[in-house]
Write a protein that holds these residues in place. Structure first.
Motif, PDB file in Angstrom:
ATOM      1  N   LEU A  31      51.910  47.908 146.142  1.00  0.00           N
ATOM      2  CA  LEU A  31      53.259  47.919 146.699  1.00  0.00           C
ATOM      3  C   LEU A  31      54.073  46.719 146.209  1.00  0.00           C
ATOM      4  CD1 LEU A  31      52.527  49.108 150.333  1.00  0.00           C
ATOM      5  CD2 LEU A  31      53.731  50.375 148.542  1.00  0.00           C
ATOM      6  N   SER A  32      53.425  45.564 146.094  1.00  0.00           N
ATOM      7  CA  SER A  32      54.118  44.386 145.571  1.00  0.00           C
ATOM      8  C   SER A  32      54.551  44.605 144.131  1.00  0.00           C
ATOM      9  CB  SER A  32      53.214  43.151 145.660  1.00  0.00           C
ATOM     10  OG  SER A  32      52.970  42.816 146.999  1.00  0.00           O
ATOM     11  N   ALA A  33      53.691  45.246 143.344  1.00  0.00           N
ATOM     12  CA  ALA A  33      54.042  45.528 141.946  1.00  0.00           C
ATOM     13  C   ALA A  33      55.228  46.480 141.873  1.00  0.00           C
ATOM     14  CB  ALA A  33      52.841  46.121 141.211  1.00  0.00           C
ATOM     15  N   ILE A  34      55.239  47.466 142.729  1.00  0.00           N
ATOM     16  CA  ILE A  34      56.366  48.411 142.748  1.00  0.00           C
ATOM     17  C   ILE A  34      57.648  47.689 143.158  1.00  0.00           C
ATOM     18  CG2 ILE A  34      57.317  50.409 143.971  1.00  0.00           C
ATOM     19  CD1 ILE A  34      54.404  51.495 144.035  1.00  0.00           C
ATOM     20  N   ASP A  35      57.547  46.822 144.171  1.00  0.00           N
ATOM     21  CA  ASP A  35      58.725  46.080 144.626  1.00  0.00           C
ATOM     22  C   ASP A  35      59.262  45.138 143.550  1.00  0.00           C
ATOM     23  OD1 ASP A  35      58.706  47.318 147.088  1.00  0.00           O
ATOM     24  OD2 ASP A  35      57.648  45.686 148.106  1.00  0.00           O
ATOM     25  N   ALA A  36      58.399  44.701 142.629  1.00  0.00           N
ATOM     26  CA  ALA A  36      58.822  43.768 141.586  1.00  0.00           C
ATOM     27  C   ALA A  36      59.623  44.448 140.475  1.00  0.00           C
ATOM     28  CB  ALA A  36      57.601  43.073 140.978  1.00  0.00           C
ATOM     29  N   VAL A  37      59.577  45.757 140.403  1.00  0.00           N
ATOM     30  CA  VAL A  37      60.322  46.479 139.369  1.00  0.00           C
ATOM     31  C   VAL A  37      61.788  46.527 139.779  1.00  0.00           C
ATOM     32  CG1 VAL A  37      60.615  48.693 138.194  1.00  0.00           C
ATOM     33  CG2 VAL A  37      58.315  47.876 138.768  1.00  0.00           C
ATOM     34  N   PRO A  38      62.662  46.007 138.926  1.00  0.00           N
ATOM     35  CA  PRO A  38      64.085  45.993 139.269  1.00  0.00           C
ATOM     36  C   PRO A  38      64.638  47.405 139.427  1.00  0.00           C
ATOM     37  CG  PRO A  38      63.662  44.720 137.259  1.00  0.00           C
ATOM     38  CD  PRO A  38      62.396  45.412 137.624  1.00  0.00           C
TER      39      PRO A  38
ATOM     40  N   ARG B 266      39.424  45.992 151.644  1.00  0.00           N
ATOM     41  CA  ARG B 266      39.681  46.027 150.190  1.00  0.00           C
ATOM     42  C   ARG B 266      40.765  47.049 149.870  1.00  0.00           C
ATOM     43  NH1 ARG B 266      34.131  45.389 149.692  1.00  0.00           N
ATOM     44  NH2 ARG B 266      33.797  47.603 149.366  1.00  0.00           N
ATOM     45  N   ALA B 267      40.692  48.222 150.504  1.00  0.00           N
ATOM     46  CA  ALA B 267      41.704  49.255 150.266  1.00  0.00           C
ATOM     47  C   ALA B 267      43.082  48.778 150.715  1.00  0.00           C
ATOM     48  CB  ALA B 267      41.319  50.545 150.995  1.00  0.00           C
ATOM     49  N   LYS B 268      43.127  48.089 151.843  1.00  0.00           N
ATOM     50  CA  LYS B 268      44.402  47.553 152.341  1.00  0.00           C
ATOM     51  C   LYS B 268      44.963  46.518 151.367  1.00  0.00           C
ATOM     52  CE  LYS B 268      46.216  44.917 156.252  1.00  0.00           C
ATOM     53  NZ  LYS B 268      45.854  44.241 157.502  1.00  0.00           N
ATOM     54  N   HIS B 269      44.106  45.648 150.875  1.00  0.00           N
ATOM     55  CA  HIS B 269      44.537  44.628 149.909  1.00  0.00           C
ATOM     56  C   HIS B 269      45.054  45.281 148.633  1.00  0.00           C
ATOM     57  CE1 HIS B 269      43.887  41.889 146.493  1.00  0.00           C
ATOM     58  NE2 HIS B 269      44.392  40.998 147.318  1.00  0.00           N
ATOM     59  N   ASP B 270      44.295  46.257 148.126  1.00  0.00           N
ATOM     60  CA  ASP B 270      44.693  46.931 146.891  1.00  0.00           C
ATOM     61  C   ASP B 270      46.034  47.654 147.062  1.00  0.00           C
ATOM     62  OD1 ASP B 270      42.356  45.987 145.800  1.00  0.00           O
ATOM     63  OD2 ASP B 270      41.321  47.934 145.815  1.00  0.00           O
ATOM     64  N   ALA B 271      46.216  48.299 148.211  1.00  0.00           N
ATOM     65  CA  ALA B 271      47.487  48.990 148.467  1.00  0.00           C
ATOM     66  C   ALA B 271      48.632  47.985 148.522  1.00  0.00           C
ATOM     67  CB  ALA B 271      47.406  49.784 149.771  1.00  0.00           C
ATOM     68  N   GLY B 272      48.389  46.831 149.150  1.00  0.00           N
ATOM     69  CA  GLY B 272      49.420  45.801 149.206  1.00  0.00           C
ATOM     70  C   GLY B 272      49.773  45.276 147.824  1.00  0.00           C
ATOM     71  N   THR B 273      48.763  45.115 146.984  1.00  0.00           N
ATOM     72  CA  THR B 273      49.005  44.662 145.610  1.00  0.00           C
ATOM     73  C   THR B 273      49.849  45.675 144.849  1.00  0.00           C
ATOM     74  OG1 THR B 273      46.906  43.448 145.593  1.00  0.00           O
ATOM     75  CG2 THR B 273      47.862  43.986 143.451  1.00  0.00           C
TER      76      THR B 273
END
Length: 93
Positions: free
Chosen positions: A71-78, A62-69
């Protein structure tokens, strides 16, 4: 090994589980060569340790999934030259 090697082995598993779920580094495990069969008197404890390991794996997944989520949100910020205008970040989701 000591006269009761399986108690020490189970103690080590419990210690490693606690380290893992607290975010600390778990040392590599080397299987003992001379432990012999698990005594029947420790079977219930061994099952509890196995259940605790399964719970720890679920927590860490769960922690790995949450961290990935995140990181994806951060990567989505232009970023870069076209991102000089203010952005709204929805933190409530």
């Amino acid at each position: 090994m000591s006269p009761d090697p399986w108690s020490a082995i189970l103690d080590g598993f419990e210690r490693d589980i606690a380290l893992a779920v607290s975010g600390k580094v778990v040392p590599p495990w080397t299987p003992p060569l001379d432990a012999g069969p698990l005594p029947a008197s420790l079977a219930d404890r061994a099952r509890r340790v196995l259940d605790a390991q399964a719970d720890a794996v679920a927590i860490l997944n769960r922690a790995k999934h949450d961290a990935g989520t995140q990181l994806s949100a951060i990567d989505a910020v232009p970023s870069g030259p076209g991102s000089d205008r203010p952005l709204l970040l929805d933190v409530r989701g």
